[in-house]
Motif scaffolding. Structure first.
Motif, PDB file in Angstrom:
ATOM      1  N   HIS A 260       0.802  -1.221   0.000  1.00 47.75           N
ATOM      2  CA  HIS A 260       0.000   0.000   0.000  1.00 47.75           C
ATOM      3  C   HIS A 260       0.836   1.273   0.000  1.00 47.75           C
ATOM      4  N   LEU A 261       1.959   1.281   0.707  1.00 48.67           N
ATOM      5  CA  LEU A 261       2.667   2.531   0.963  1.00 48.67           C
ATOM      6  C   LEU A 261       3.763   2.847  -0.046  1.00 48.67           C
ATOM      7  N   GLN A 262       4.477   1.848  -0.535  1.00 48.77           N
ATOM      8  CA  GLN A 262       5.569   2.152  -1.460  1.00 48.77           C
ATOM      9  C   GLN A 262       5.096   2.830  -2.743  1.00 48.77           C
ATOM     10  N   PRO A 263       3.934   2.464  -3.311  1.00 42.25           N
ATOM     11  CA  PRO A 263       3.491   3.155  -4.530  1.00 42.25           C
ATOM     12  C   PRO A 263       3.218   4.641  -4.335  1.00 42.25           C
ATOM     13  N   LEU A 264       3.126   5.114  -3.096  1.00 41.19           N
ATOM     14  CA  LEU A 264       2.921   6.536  -2.866  1.00 41.19           C
ATOM     15  C   LEU A 264       4.147   7.349  -3.294  1.00 41.19           C
ATOM     16  N   GLY A 265       5.307   6.698  -3.356  1.00 41.52           N
ATOM     17  CA  GLY A 265       6.517   7.370  -3.829  1.00 41.52           C
ATOM     18  C   GLY A 265       7.052   8.432  -2.899  1.00 41.52           C
ATOM     19  N   ILE A 266       6.822   8.290  -1.610  1.00 41.65           N
ATOM     20  CA  ILE A 266       7.289   9.262  -0.615  1.00 41.65           C
ATOM     21  C   ILE A 266       8.210   8.554   0.366  1.00 41.65           C
ATOM     22  N   PRO A 267       9.036   9.299   1.110  1.00 39.83           N
ATOM     23  CA  PRO A 267       9.910   8.649   2.074  1.00 39.83           C
ATOM     24  C   PRO A 267       9.129   7.873   3.139  1.00 39.83           C
ATOM     25  N   LEU A 268       9.615   6.680   3.434  1.00 44.94           N
ATOM     26  CA  LEU A 268       9.062   5.844   4.488  1.00 44.94           C
ATOM     27  C   LEU A 268      10.155   5.555   5.503  1.00 44.94           C
ATOM     28  N   LEU A 269       9.824   5.662   6.770  1.00 44.33           N
ATOM     29  CA  LEU A 269      10.758   5.323   7.839  1.00 44.33           C
ATOM     30  C   LEU A 269      10.049   4.383   8.789  1.00 44.33           C
ATOM     31  N   GLY A 270      10.447   3.127   8.792  1.00 44.54           N
ATOM     32  CA  GLY A 270       9.775   2.116   9.595  1.00 44.54           C
ATOM     33  C   GLY A 270      10.563   1.735  10.833  1.00 44.54           C
ATOM     34  N   GLY A 271       9.943   0.875  11.644  1.00 43.57           N
ATOM     35  CA  GLY A 271      10.600   0.352  12.836  1.00 43.57           C
ATOM     36  C   GLY A 271      10.688   1.311  13.988  1.00 43.57           C
ATOM     37  N   LEU A 272       9.897   2.386  13.982  1.00 51.29           N
ATOM     38  CA  LEU A 272       9.989   3.389  15.049  1.00 51.29           C
ATOM     39  C   LEU A 272       9.308   2.889  16.319  1.00 51.29           C
ATOM     40  N   PRO A 273       9.865   3.216  17.482  1.00 52.91           N
ATOM     41  CA  PRO A 273       9.306   2.737  18.755  1.00 52.91           C
ATOM     42  C   PRO A 273       8.113   3.575  19.198  1.00 52.91           C
ATOM     43  N   LEU A 274       7.065   3.542  18.389  1.00 53.44           N
ATOM     44  CA  LEU A 274       5.840   4.293  18.653  1.00 53.44           C
ATOM     45  C   LEU A 274       4.661   3.354  18.426  1.00 53.44           C
ATOM     46  N   GLY A 275       3.848   3.178  19.451  1.00 57.70           N
ATOM     47  CA  GLY A 275       2.706   2.298  19.301  1.00 57.70           C
ATOM     48  C   GLY A 275       2.404   1.503  20.547  1.00 57.70           C
ATOM     49  N   HIS A 276       2.026   0.240  20.335  1.00 60.12           N
ATOM     50  CA  HIS A 276       1.560  -0.619  21.422  1.00 60.12           C
ATOM     51  C   HIS A 276       2.601  -1.640  21.881  1.00 60.12           C
ATOM     52  N   GLY A 277       3.773  -1.638  21.282  1.00 61.38           N
ATOM     53  CA  GLY A 277       4.748  -2.674  21.581  1.00 61.38           C
ATOM     54  C   GLY A 277       5.702  -2.311  22.697  1.00 61.38           C
ATOM     55  N   PRO A 278       6.575  -3.247  23.072  1.00 64.71           N
ATOM     56  CA  PRO A 278       7.575  -2.984  24.106  1.00 64.71           C
ATOM     57  C   PRO A 278       8.484  -1.824  23.723  1.00 64.71           C
ATOM     58  N   GLY A 279       8.820  -1.012  24.716  1.00 69.40           N
ATOM     59  CA  GLY A 279       9.747   0.081  24.490  1.00 69.40           C
ATOM     60  C   GLY A 279       9.173   1.272  23.764  1.00 69.40           C
ATOM     61  N   ALA A 280       7.840   1.322  23.605  1.00 65.93           N
ATOM     62  CA  ALA A 280       7.233   2.449  22.899  1.00 65.93           C
ATOM     63  C   ALA A 280       7.477   3.750  23.656  1.00 65.93           C
ATOM     64  N   ARG A 281       7.698   4.831  22.898  1.00 64.88           N
ATOM     65  CA  ARG A 281       8.035   6.109  23.483  1.00 64.88           C
ATOM     66  C   ARG A 281       6.901   7.104  23.296  1.00 64.88           C
ATOM     67  N   SER A 282       7.076   8.267  23.924  1.00 72.50           N
ATOM     68  CA  SER A 282       6.136   9.381  23.763  1.00 72.50           C
ATOM     69  C   SER A 282       6.727  10.400  22.800  1.00 72.50           C
ATOM     70  N   ILE A 283       5.827  11.092  22.072  1.00 67.28           N
ATOM     71  CA  ILE A 283       6.288  12.094  21.115  1.00 67.28           C
ATOM     72  C   ILE A 283       5.220  13.163  20.987  1.00 67.28           C
ATOM     73  N   LEU A 284       5.652  14.423  20.854  1.00 73.03           N
ATOM     74  CA  LEU A 284       4.724  15.536  20.691  1.00 73.03           C
ATOM     75  C   LEU A 284       4.324  15.638  19.228  1.00 73.03           C
ATOM     76  N   MET A 285       3.030  15.621  18.987  1.00 73.43           N
ATOM     77  CA  MET A 285       2.511  15.682  17.632  1.00 73.43           C
ATOM     78  C   MET A 285       2.316  17.143  17.202  1.00 73.43           C
ATOM     79  N   GLY A 286       2.278  17.362  15.892  1.00 75.93           N
ATOM     80  CA  GLY A 286       1.941  18.670  15.349  1.00 75.93           C
ATOM     81  C   GLY A 286       3.094  19.640  15.200  1.00 75.93           C
ATOM     82  N   ARG A 287       4.223  19.361  15.820  1.00 75.35           N
ATOM     83  CA  ARG A 287       5.360  20.273  15.732  1.00 75.35           C
ATOM     84  C   ARG A 287       6.143  20.034  14.454  1.00 75.35           C
TER      85      ARG A 287
END
Length: 302
Positions: A260-287
């Motif tokens: 789904h995402l690669q055909p968008l032709g935009i940069p993708l950065l995966g594997g970030l520690p954001l979500g429901h898994g172990p080691g998930a971090r906090s991040i300020l949105m909108g900045r």
């Protein structure tokens, strides 16, 4: 980027816990509340924070009352959701957006809370913090993990996150760099918000994470977002944790995301520690945020 943002927290400021979604027990959040008190903050609870009505933390009216009461209270400087679950989407269109714009506050949560944060941004209100639920082993698990959230809330929101090699979505990283406001969060809530609570995503860096769904559900949600034009103009996609997904035959969740995402032709950065898994971090949105897939970095400006 013209949204209003809250001022940094100061010792003596009041934090209020509310339950916009599923129920919790007070004992489940005492560790979080105590950590906040150690920062010199005052902690209180919404009138209906510990109600229970089936899978909801009280009626829609009770849950909405508590959120709006916190948005309207000038003494409350940050709103913490006790948990996610289900139900925030039932009240997201009825928030007191005028009060929120007049006196913006941090709204801390993720998962189901994503839809409240999106609705606020749609109405010009920033201050969403993705993450930080006690009981889910986030910023409260070890003392060393508390500092990032404290820094975000108290005036040092600069954050640099890099992919975690053990996260399957790390293999989705492409190349390129993009800048924009960081928006999004839980994929299920982004899809639920489409057409009524979802702000325009053009020019943004879109965060996607999800948990415990069938691969076919993710396929439907991404198909709707793409074919509905909601991903048109997105500058880049930050891919967090896709947790508790089992393959469907030979198809993995990573395969599906790539489709789904690669055909968008935009940069993708995966594997970030954001979500429901172990080691998930906090991040300020909108900045203002830079996604640098070449350097494998997601950088939120201070």
């Amino acid at each position: 980027m013209n949204a209003v943002f809250p001022r940094p927290l100061q010792p003596g400021d009041k934090i209020r816990f509310v339950s916009p979604a599923s129920p919790c027990q007070r004992s489940d959040i005492e560790e979080t509340a105590e950590a906040l008190r150690h920062w010199g903050l005052e902690v209180d609870f919404g009138e209906h924070a510990f109600e229970r009505l089936n899978y909801l933390a009280g009626t829609d009216e009770q849950r909405l009352y508590d959120v709006n009461a916190a948005l309207r209270d000038p003494q409350v400087r940050a709103i913490f959701a006790t948990r996610g679950g289900k139900g925030s989407y039932r009240i997201a269109d009825a928030l007191d957006f005028a009060a929120a714009r007049n006196d913006p506050k941090f709204v801390v949560g993720f998962s189901d809370i994503t839809i409240l944060q999106l609705a606020l941004w749609k109405h010009g209100v920033g201050g969403a913090v993705h993450g930080a639920f006690q009981g889910d082993e986030r910023d409260w698990e070890r003392q060393a993990d508390i500092a990032p959230l404290k820094a975000i809330l108290m005036g040092s929101p600069a954050t640099v996150l890099t992919p975690q090699p053990e996260e399957p979505t790390a293999s989705l990283t492409t190349g390129g760099t993009a800048q924009g406001a960081l928006l999004g969060g839980n994929l299920d809530m982004i899809a639920t918000a489409a057409g009524w609570a979802l702000p325009p995503l053009d020019g943004c860096i879109l965060l996607l994470e999800a948990v415990n769904m069938f691969i076919g559900q993710v396929d439907r949600q991404l198909t709707m977002l793409r074919k509905g034009g909601h991903l048109d103009g997105v500058a880049a996609i930050a891919i967090g944790q896709f947790t508790d997904f089992k393959p469907s035959g030979t198809l993995t969740i990573t395969d599906l995301l790539r489709e789904h995402l690669q055909p968008l032709g935009i940069p993708l950065l995966g594997g970030l520690p954001l979500g429901h898994g172990p080691g998930a971090r906090s991040i300020l949105m909108g900045r203002p945020t830079t996604l640098d897939a070449d350097r494998r970095e997601l950088r939120v400006a201070g």
